[in-house]
Enzyme design. Structure first.
Site, PDB file in Angstrom:
ATOM      1  CE  LYS A   1      -2.003  -1.134   3.902  1.00 57.06           C
ATOM      2  NZ  LYS A   1      -1.285  -2.400   4.195  1.00 57.06           N
TER       3      LYS A   1
ATOM      4  NE  ARG B   1      -4.649  -1.256   9.642  1.00 57.52           N
ATOM      5  CZ  ARG B   1      -3.575  -0.740   9.059  1.00 57.52           C
ATOM      6  NH1 ARG B   1      -3.581   0.488   8.600  1.00 57.52           N
ATOM      7  NH2 ARG B   1      -2.491  -1.458   8.939  1.00 57.52           N
TER       8      ARG B   1
HETATM    9  P1  AP5 Z   1       4.869  -1.596   1.794  1.00 52.20           P
HETATM   10  O1  AP5 Z   1       4.498  -0.777   0.619  1.00 52.20           O
HETATM   11  O2  AP5 Z   1       5.631  -0.935   2.895  1.00 52.20           O
HETATM   12  O3  AP5 Z   1       3.574  -2.350   2.369  1.00 52.20           O
HETATM   13  P2  AP5 Z   1       2.306  -1.796   3.141  1.00 52.20           P
HETATM   14  O4  AP5 Z   1       1.113  -2.460   2.582  1.00 52.20           O
HETATM   15  O5  AP5 Z   1       2.310  -0.300   3.181  1.00 52.20           O
HETATM   16  O6  AP5 Z   1       2.626  -2.428   4.544  1.00 52.20           O
HETATM   17  P3  AP5 Z   1       2.579  -1.861   6.022  1.00 52.20           P
HETATM   18  O7  AP5 Z   1       3.288  -2.881   6.856  1.00 52.20           O
HETATM   19  O8  AP5 Z   1       3.067  -0.448   6.114  1.00 52.20           O
HETATM   20  O9  AP5 Z   1       1.079  -1.921   6.328  1.00 52.20           O
HETATM   21  P4  AP5 Z   1       0.465  -2.035   7.668  1.00 52.20           P
HETATM   22  O10 AP5 Z   1      -0.929  -1.938   7.267  1.00 52.20           O
HETATM   23  O11 AP5 Z   1       0.809  -3.193   8.513  1.00 52.20           O
HETATM   24  O12 AP5 Z   1       1.147  -0.829   8.501  1.00 52.20           O
HETATM   25  P5  AP5 Z   1       0.652   0.620   8.877  1.00 52.20           P
HETATM   26  O13 AP5 Z   1       1.836   1.488   8.930  1.00 52.20           O
HETATM   27  O14 AP5 Z   1      -0.505   1.017   8.045  1.00 52.20           O
HETATM   28  O15 AP5 Z   1       5.680  -2.870   1.250  1.00 52.20           O
HETATM   29  C1  AP5 Z   1       6.278  -3.787   2.158  1.00 52.20           C
HETATM   30  C2  AP5 Z   1       7.672  -4.192   1.617  1.00 52.20           C
HETATM   31  O16 AP5 Z   1       7.493  -4.965   0.437  1.00 52.20           O
HETATM   32  C3  AP5 Z   1       8.561  -3.005   1.214  1.00 52.20           C
HETATM   33  O17 AP5 Z   1       9.884  -3.305   1.566  1.00 52.20           O
HETATM   34  C4  AP5 Z   1       8.400  -2.905  -0.315  1.00 52.20           C
HETATM   35  O18 AP5 Z   1       9.596  -2.415  -0.925  1.00 52.20           O
HETATM   36  C5  AP5 Z   1       8.131  -4.373  -0.699  1.00 52.20           C
HETATM   37  N1  AP5 Z   1       7.185  -4.489  -1.804  1.00 52.20           N
HETATM   38  C6  AP5 Z   1       6.101  -3.710  -2.067  1.00 52.20           C
HETATM   39  N2  AP5 Z   1       5.437  -4.163  -3.174  1.00 52.20           N
HETATM   40  C7  AP5 Z   1       6.133  -5.275  -3.587  1.00 52.20           C
HETATM   41  C8  AP5 Z   1       5.959  -6.189  -4.676  1.00 52.20           C
HETATM   42  N3  AP5 Z   1       4.953  -6.068  -5.531  1.00 52.20           N
HETATM   43  N4  AP5 Z   1       6.854  -7.197  -4.791  1.00 52.20           N
HETATM   44  C9  AP5 Z   1       7.887  -7.337  -3.918  1.00 52.20           C
HETATM   45  N5  AP5 Z   1       8.113  -6.490  -2.867  1.00 52.20           N
HETATM   46  C10 AP5 Z   1       7.237  -5.484  -2.712  1.00 52.20           C
HETATM   47  O19 AP5 Z   1       0.077   0.378  10.332  1.00 52.20           O
HETATM   48  C11 AP5 Z   1       0.934   0.072  11.424  1.00 52.20           C
HETATM   49  C12 AP5 Z   1       0.086  -0.036  12.690  1.00 52.20           C
HETATM   50  O20 AP5 Z   1      -0.561   1.214  12.964  1.00 52.20           O
HETATM   51  C13 AP5 Z   1      -1.050  -1.059  12.630  1.00 52.20           C
HETATM   52  O21 AP5 Z   1      -0.609  -2.367  12.954  1.00 52.20           O
HETATM   53  C14 AP5 Z   1      -2.004  -0.472  13.702  1.00 52.20           C
HETATM   54  O22 AP5 Z   1      -1.562  -0.762  14.996  1.00 52.20           O
HETATM   55  C15 AP5 Z   1      -1.871   1.016  13.482  1.00 52.20           C
HETATM   56  N6  AP5 Z   1      -2.860   1.562  12.508  1.00 52.20           N
HETATM   57  C16 AP5 Z   1      -2.582   2.138  11.304  1.00 52.20           C
HETATM   58  N7  AP5 Z   1      -3.717   2.523  10.700  1.00 52.20           N
HETATM   59  C17 AP5 Z   1      -4.738   2.187  11.540  1.00 52.20           C
HETATM   60  C18 AP5 Z   1      -6.148   2.297  11.455  1.00 52.20           C
HETATM   61  N8  AP5 Z   1      -6.760   2.850  10.374  1.00 52.20           N
HETATM   62  N9  AP5 Z   1      -6.872   1.825  12.483  1.00 52.20           N
HETATM   63  C19 AP5 Z   1      -6.311   1.282  13.586  1.00 52.20           C
HETATM   64  N10 AP5 Z   1      -4.970   1.130  13.720  1.00 52.20           N
HETATM   65  C20 AP5 Z   1      -4.186   1.586  12.702  1.00 52.20           C
END
Ligand code: AP5
Length: 229
Positions: free
Chosen positions: A24, A99
Site C-alpha cells: 500500500k 481498517r
Molecule cells: P509496503 O508498501 O511498505 O507495504 P504496506 O502495505 O504499506 O505495509 P505496512 O506494513 O506499512 O502496512 P500495515 O498496514 O501493517 O502498517 P501501517 O503502517 O498502516 O511494502 C512492504 C515491503 O514490500 C517493502 O519493503 C516494499 O519495498 C516491498 N514491496 C512492495 N510491493 C512489492 C511487490 N509487488 N513485490 C515485492 N516487494 C514489494 O500500520 C501500522 C500499525 O498502525 C497497525 O498495525 C495499527 O496498529 C496502526 N494503525 C494504522 N492505521 C490504523 C487504522 N486505520 N486503524 C487502527 N490502527 C491503525
C-alpha cells in the site's frame, strides 16, 4: 478528459485496502508522484504521534507494538484533522484507513459533510507468506520515508536513498515475526470485511498484488485514471 466537461470538481478520494506488507505504502507514494494526490497513511500519522509523545501517541504505542488496531476514535480524530489541512484539496490516497467498519462509516460521514465521494477502494490481494517475506526485508529512508526491500527494491547505490540521497535507513519496531502474525490476524478479522463493504457501494477495484512493483503500479494507474476523471 477528451473534451468532456468534468461532472465534479470535488477532490478525489482513493482508498488502498490490503494486508500488512501488501504494498500500500509503495504504491501510494508512486500514485502521489504521478497524479499529484496526497498520501495519507494512518500508520505514518500514528508513528509521528508516538514519536512526538502526544496523548494519542502515548495510547497508541503499546497497541501498535502488539500488532493490534488502535482505537477507532483515536484514528478517526487523527484522520479528520489531517483531512482538514489545505494540501488535501489536491485529492487524497488513504493508505491504511479505514481498517474497520466503524472507520468506514465515519469516513462516509466526513465525506458527506464536504460533498466528496470515494472514487475507488483498491484492494491489493497478496498471500500471507509473501507478506511475511515483504515485511521481513523492508527498510525505509529516515530522511524522506522512501521504502526499500533487501531483495525486491534496492537503492541504485547501496545504503543511499534514490530520492533524497540520505544514508540513514531505519526498520520499523513492529516488523518482527510475532507482531506480523498479530497484524495479519487483525487484518483478516477486522479489515478484510471492508472488501464486501465497498463492493456493495460499487467502488471496489481488486488488484492482484503478487506481481512486480511496476506491473502493479501500471494496473493501479489505469484504475486511478478511469475513476478520478
Ligand atoms: P509496503 O508498501 O511498505 O507495504 P504496506 O502495505 O504499506 O505495509 P505496512 O506494513 O506499512 O502496512 P500495515 O498496514 O501493517 O502498517 P501501517 O503502517 O498502516 O511494502 C512492504 C515491503 O514490500 C517493502 O519493503 C516494499 O519495498 C516491498 N514491496 C512492495 N510491493 C512489492 C511487490 N509487488 N513485490 C515485492 N516487494 C514489494 O500500520 C501500522 C500499525 O498502525 C497497525 O498495525 C495499527 O496498529 C496502526 N494503525 C494504522 N492505521 C490504523 C487504522 N486505520 N486503524 C487502527 N490502527 C491503525
Amino acid at each position: 478528459m477528451d473534451g468532456a466537461t468534468p461532472v465534479t470538481t470535488a477532490p478525489a478520494v482513493l482508498i488502498l485496502l490490503g494486508p500488512p506488507g501488501a504494498g500500500k505504502g509503495t504504491q501510494a507514494r508512486m500514485l502521489e508522484e504521478k497524479f499529484g494526490l496526497v498520501q495519507l497513511s494512518t500508520g505514518d500519522l500514528l508513528r509521528a504521534a508516538v514519536a512526538a509523545g502526544t496523548p494519542a501517541g502515548k495510547q497508541a504505542k503499546a497497541v501498535m507494538e502488539a500488532g493490534q488496531l488502535v482505537s477507532d476514535q483515536i484514528v478517526i480524530d487523527i484522520l479528520r484533522d489531517r483531512l482538514a489541512e489545505p494540501d488535501c484539496c489536491r485529492g487524497v490516497i488513504l493508505d491504511g484507513f479505514p481498517r474497520t467498519t466503524v472507520q468506514a462509516q465515519a469516513l462516509d460521514d466526513l465525506l458527506s459533510e464536504t460533498g466528496q465521494k470515494i472514487n475507488a477502494a483498491i484492494s491489493l490481494a497478496v498471500d500471507d507468506a509473501a507478506m511475511v517475506t515483504r515485511i521481513a526485508g523492508r527498510y525505509t529512508c529516515a530522511g524522506c520515508g522512501e521504502g526499500y526491500h533487501d531483495q525486491f527494491k534496492q537503492p541504485a547505490q547501496e545504503g543511499t536513498c534514490d530520492k533524497c540521497g540520505g544514508t540513514e535507513m531505519s526498520r520499523r519496531a513492529d516488523d518482527n515475526a510475532e507482531t506480523v502474525a498479530s497484524r495479519l490476524e487483525a487484518y483478516h478479522a477486522q479489515t478484510a470485511p471492508l472488501i464486501a463493504y465497498y463492493d456493495a457501494t460499487g467502488v471496489l477495484q481488486a488488484i492482484d498484488a503478487m506481481g512486480a512493483i511496476d506491473t502493479i503500479a501500471a494496473d493501479m494507474a489505469a484504475i486511478v485514471k478511469r475513476t478520478i476523471s
